[in-house]
Design a protein around this motif. Structure first.
Motif, PDB file in Angstrom:
ATOM      1  N   GLY A   1      27.256 -41.623   7.493  1.00 56.79           N
ATOM      2  CA  GLY A   1      26.235 -40.835   8.175  1.00 56.79           C
ATOM      3  C   GLY A   1      24.927 -40.856   7.404  1.00 56.79           C
ATOM      4  O   GLY A   1      23.837 -40.936   7.989  1.00 56.79           O
TER       5      GLY A   1
ATOM      6  N   ALA B   1      21.539 -42.588   8.933  1.00 54.25           N
ATOM      7  CA  ALA B   1      20.280 -41.856   9.038  1.00 54.25           C
ATOM      8  C   ALA B   1      19.179 -42.541   8.221  1.00 54.25           C
ATOM      9  O   ALA B   1      18.030 -42.641   8.668  1.00 54.25           O
ATOM     10  CB  ALA B   1      20.470 -40.411   8.582  1.00 54.25           C
TER      11      ALA B   1
ATOM     12  N   ILE C   1      26.734 -35.716   7.651  1.00 54.21           N
ATOM     13  CA  ILE C   1      25.713 -36.291   6.778  1.00 54.21           C
ATOM     14  C   ILE C   1      25.496 -35.444   5.525  1.00 54.21           C
ATOM     15  O   ILE C   1      25.177 -34.259   5.624  1.00 54.21           O
ATOM     16  CB  ILE C   1      24.362 -36.406   7.521  1.00 54.21           C
TER      17      ILE C   1
ATOM     18  N   LEU D   1      18.853 -39.923  18.523  1.00 53.89           N
ATOM     19  CA  LEU D   1      19.834 -39.692  17.458  1.00 53.89           C
ATOM     20  C   LEU D   1      20.910 -38.739  17.959  1.00 53.89           C
ATOM     21  O   LEU D   1      20.598 -37.671  18.483  1.00 53.89           O
ATOM     22  CB  LEU D   1      19.140 -39.089  16.234  1.00 53.89           C
TER      23      LEU D   1
ATOM     24  N   GLN E   1      23.473 -36.554  16.240  1.00 48.66           N
ATOM     25  CA  GLN E   1      23.839 -36.001  14.945  1.00 48.66           C
ATOM     26  C   GLN E   1      24.992 -35.032  15.148  1.00 48.66           C
ATOM     27  O   GLN E   1      24.952 -34.201  16.067  1.00 48.66           O
ATOM     28  CB  GLN E   1      22.626 -35.295  14.333  1.00 48.66           C
TER      29      GLN E   1
ATOM     30  N   HIS F   1      28.599 -32.732  13.337  1.00 51.15           N
ATOM     31  CA  HIS F   1      29.220 -32.162  12.140  1.00 51.15           C
ATOM     32  C   HIS F   1      30.372 -31.247  12.566  1.00 51.15           C
ATOM     33  O   HIS F   1      30.348 -30.674  13.659  1.00 51.15           O
ATOM     34  CB  HIS F   1      28.189 -31.348  11.352  1.00 51.15           C
TER      35      HIS F   1
ATOM     36  N   THR G   1      23.047 -29.986   6.975  1.00 55.37           N
ATOM     37  CA  THR G   1      22.821 -30.912   8.090  1.00 55.37           C
ATOM     38  C   THR G   1      22.126 -30.199   9.246  1.00 55.37           C
ATOM     39  O   THR G   1      21.393 -30.817  10.018  1.00 55.37           O
ATOM     40  CB  THR G   1      24.130 -31.582   8.532  1.00 55.37           C
TER      41      THR G   1
ATOM     42  N   ARG H   1      18.598 -31.420  10.997  1.00 57.03           N
ATOM     43  CA  ARG H   1      18.288 -31.428  12.432  1.00 57.03           C
ATOM     44  C   ARG H   1      16.952 -30.751  12.690  1.00 57.03           C
ATOM     45  O   ARG H   1      16.123 -31.242  13.473  1.00 57.03           O
ATOM     46  CB  ARG H   1      19.413 -30.714  13.183  1.00 57.03           C
TER      47      ARG H   1
ATOM     48  N   VAL I   1      16.835 -35.622  19.230  1.00 58.10           N
ATOM     49  CA  VAL I   1      18.097 -35.329  18.561  1.00 58.10           C
ATOM     50  C   VAL I   1      19.041 -34.588  19.499  1.00 58.10           C
ATOM     51  O   VAL I   1      18.669 -33.564  20.075  1.00 58.10           O
ATOM     52  CB  VAL I   1      17.881 -34.479  17.293  1.00 58.10           C
TER      53      VAL I   1
ATOM     54  N   PHE J   1      22.605 -32.697  19.002  1.00 55.95           N
ATOM     55  CA  PHE J   1      23.465 -32.234  17.904  1.00 55.95           C
ATOM     56  C   PHE J   1      24.821 -31.839  18.466  1.00 55.95           C
ATOM     57  O   PHE J   1      24.932 -30.929  19.292  1.00 55.95           O
ATOM     58  CB  PHE J   1      22.823 -31.047  17.193  1.00 55.95           C
TER      59      PHE J   1
END
Length: 599
Positions: A202, A206, A229, A335, A337, A339, A351, A355, A365, A367
């Motif tokens: 990750g 990125a 990440i 992106l 992203q 978690h 993380t 964001r 983004v 998420f």
């Protein structure tokens, strides 16, 4: 801050990706271990050049589509601007691409593998022991070519520059160019590209996204997916010190000191115990190191037992760590992203801050929030990631979630330190039980769940099942009847759980349940019975398979058991015993993680 820690736009322009037509013709490399030992003279040249290649045999598990593979050695550039050689693997499905245009390409950024040369993904895939095989196979099954950089440092005699974000990001970008130079590979430099990585991967993904425009402007990047990440390495280091994931911190110290030897003079900082730990860390792969260094603190390894806080206050070390931080640049493509809120290795708060930084730069983004811990999230996210990437390849727009008004996700991780425990909290349980005499199966209700703590250190499994009462239709003497059943645990699920050095999960235990026939009849006309098995039913739980099964819905248990005679059935005791008891009864259960959300 010294310029050595900054990514200069002027340097980026000087390192910009050359056109493929300008590159020298690559050679076929040695077929043995000498492949990983190219002459130093071959380092000179433009980054992205393929130095040599060879056909490779890889094993990614059962059900993977046929594919061609090549090992590659290619030129890249480390975080200090020095030329280096990086190894990797290029995998292309054998079937023709059925979509429009060139076959899309995914650069898959691997997570932590360990610092020994034998830990390299290219070597692990050849042995069939790479723990990320499931994700790579999923991308191949979607029809994409997959490029897997080993990351810098797996050539013979080298040490990986683990956690050096710029170096890893550049190496990932350069393998796209290198793959297109393999004769007959079918990988096109003009194909749509995406980047996907988790954990260390990750970070790599990125960084590659932030570096793309300056370092690889010709790459036709459509999307980046980066999960778990370690965006703020200083925050992550404090989280890992003395915790279950302490081995990752040791690896980062070794990797960064290799890339930045002047800024982190490891030999002068470590005591005798530390020097031994460094040597051992360089010789192990990820899961072996995980157990060997679990819960150890940096201060055990340093001269005068300096703490992590004292070390990171040293200006050169502090600057080096902060140089790995993400968020100062913008990722120029959408992106994804993601978690896990129960992540016990990489804190979710840092993380979340990343964001915010990306959204503040008007990046696009989305998420994804997953309910699981670190390793489970890595594999649970794969279907969502690939679907999201597929939409980007197909030109579908996305607005992202930067304007979301939801509360930020907060950690539910197990406390740091102690044993390595993977917790399954009310995971959906799907299952069937086969009744031998009736030659029919009973399906468990959708609300069934499985809860367990799998302690990989103590090798114990403790948990339980929750199965609501339900009604099923059974044919008795040829006539359909609605039967209300209750399946209730008679005691907690118990057994053993372990994770070996090859990333194979081993679970062996026992679930014991009582089965009760509450009533039977037709529609609302139910005759109450209240009879049940005279003793608990034993349901042995056995699983031996890849760790990825925890997250990809393949954690399954099945077997054959015996149902004891029924009791408390009154005049129908013999009938129910005949219909529902005896040997040869079957069961099959599958446990899957709870669904993710977005934020």
């Amino acid at each position: 801050m010294p310029s050595i820690f900054r990514f200069s736009p002027l340097l980026a322009a000087a390192l910009a990706l050359p056109s493929v037509t300008a590159l020298a013709a690559p050679a076929v490399g040695p077929g043995d271990a000498a492949f990983y030992d190219p002459p130093a003279a071959l380092t000179a040249g433009a980054h992205g050049e393929l130095v040599w290649y060879r056909p490779a045999s890889i094993s990614l598990g059962a059900g993977v589509p046929a594919a061609q593979a090549w090992n590659v050695v290619y030129r890249s550039t480390d975080a200090l601007g020095a030329a280096n050689l990086v190894t990797g693997t290029v995998i292309v499905p054998a079937t023709l691409w059925s979509g429009s245009g060139e076959r899309p390409v995914i650069g898959y950024a691997v997570g932590t593998h360990g610092l020994a040369q034998g830990c390299a993904p290219s070597i692990q895939m050849a042995k069939g022991t790479d723990y990320e095989s499931a994700n790579i196979a999923a991308a191949l099954s979607a029809g994409y070519a997959v490029l897997v950089s080993d990351n810098p440092g797996y050539t013979t005699g080298a040490t990986p520059t683990y956690m050096s974000g710029v170096s890893q990001g550049r190496a990932l970008l350069d393998i796209f160019s290198a793959a297109a130079q393999i004769p007959g590979s079918g990988v096109s430099a003009n194909a749509k590209a995406a980047i996907w990585g988790y954990s260390q991967g990750g970070q790599t993904a990125a960084w590659a996204g932030e570096l793309k425009n300056a370092y690889a402007p010709n790459l036709k990047l459509s999307a980046v997916a980066a999960g778990g990440i370690p965006a703020d390495l200083l925050r992550t280091a404090n989280y890992l010190d003395g915790s279950t994931g302490a081995s990752f911190l040791l690896g980062a110290v070794i990797g960064l000191s290799t890339q930045y030897p002047t800024q982190i003079p490891l030999d002068t900082l470590t005591n005798a115990t530390g020097k031994a730990a460094v040597a051992k860390g360089k010789s192990e792969c990820v899961f072996e190191a995980l157990y060997d260094f679990m819960n150890h603190k940096v201060s055990e390894y340093t001269v005068n037992n300096q703490t992590l806080a004292q070390l990171t206050a040293i200006p050169s070390i502090n600057q080096t760590i902060k140089a790995q931080a993400l968020g100062s640049g913008k990722i120029p493509v959408p992106l994804y992203q993601y978690h896990g809120v129960a992540d016990e290795f990489i804190p979710i708060d840092q993380t979340v801050a990343l964001r915010k930084a990306y959204c503040g730069k008007f990046a696009n983004v989305t998420f994804g929030v997953y309910p699981s811990e670190h390793i489970v999230t890595q594999f649970q996210a794969a279907p969502t990631v690939l679907s999201w990437i597929g939409d980007r390849f197909n030109g579908k727009s996305t607005l992202g979630t930067c304007l979301s008004l939801k509360a930020a996700p907060t950690s539910t991780a197990n406390p740091g330190g102690g044993n390595f425990v993977v917790s399954l909290k009310s995971w959906p349980l799907a299952g069937t039980m086969g009744l031998k005499t009736l030659k029919q199966s009973v399906t468990l209700p959708a609300a069934s769940t499985f809860t367990a703590d799998t302690d990989m250190t103590a090798n114990t499994l403790k948990g339980g099942m929750s199965i609501p009462g339900f009604t099923t239709t059974l044919k008795i003497a040829g006539l359909p009847a609605d039967v209300k059943l209750e399946v209730t645990p008679s005691e907690p699920v118990s057994g053993t759980a372990s994770l070996d050095n090859d990333g194979q999960l081993h679970v062996h235990g026992m679930a014991r349940v009582n089965i009760k026939v509450v009533s039977a009849g037709v529609s609302v006309l139910q005759i109450p019975f209240g009879c049940q098995t005279s003793a608990p039913v034993d349901l042995p739980i056995h699983f031996d398979g890849p760790l990825s099964s925890l997250g990809n819905g393949k954690l399954s248990f099945a077997g054959i058991t015996t149902f004891p005679p029924m009791k408390d059935c009154g005049l129908f005791n013999d009938l129910f015993t005949t219909l529902m008891s005896g040997p040869g009864q079957t069961y099959a259960f599958t446990v899957t993680p709870p669904a993710p959300t977005t934020w």
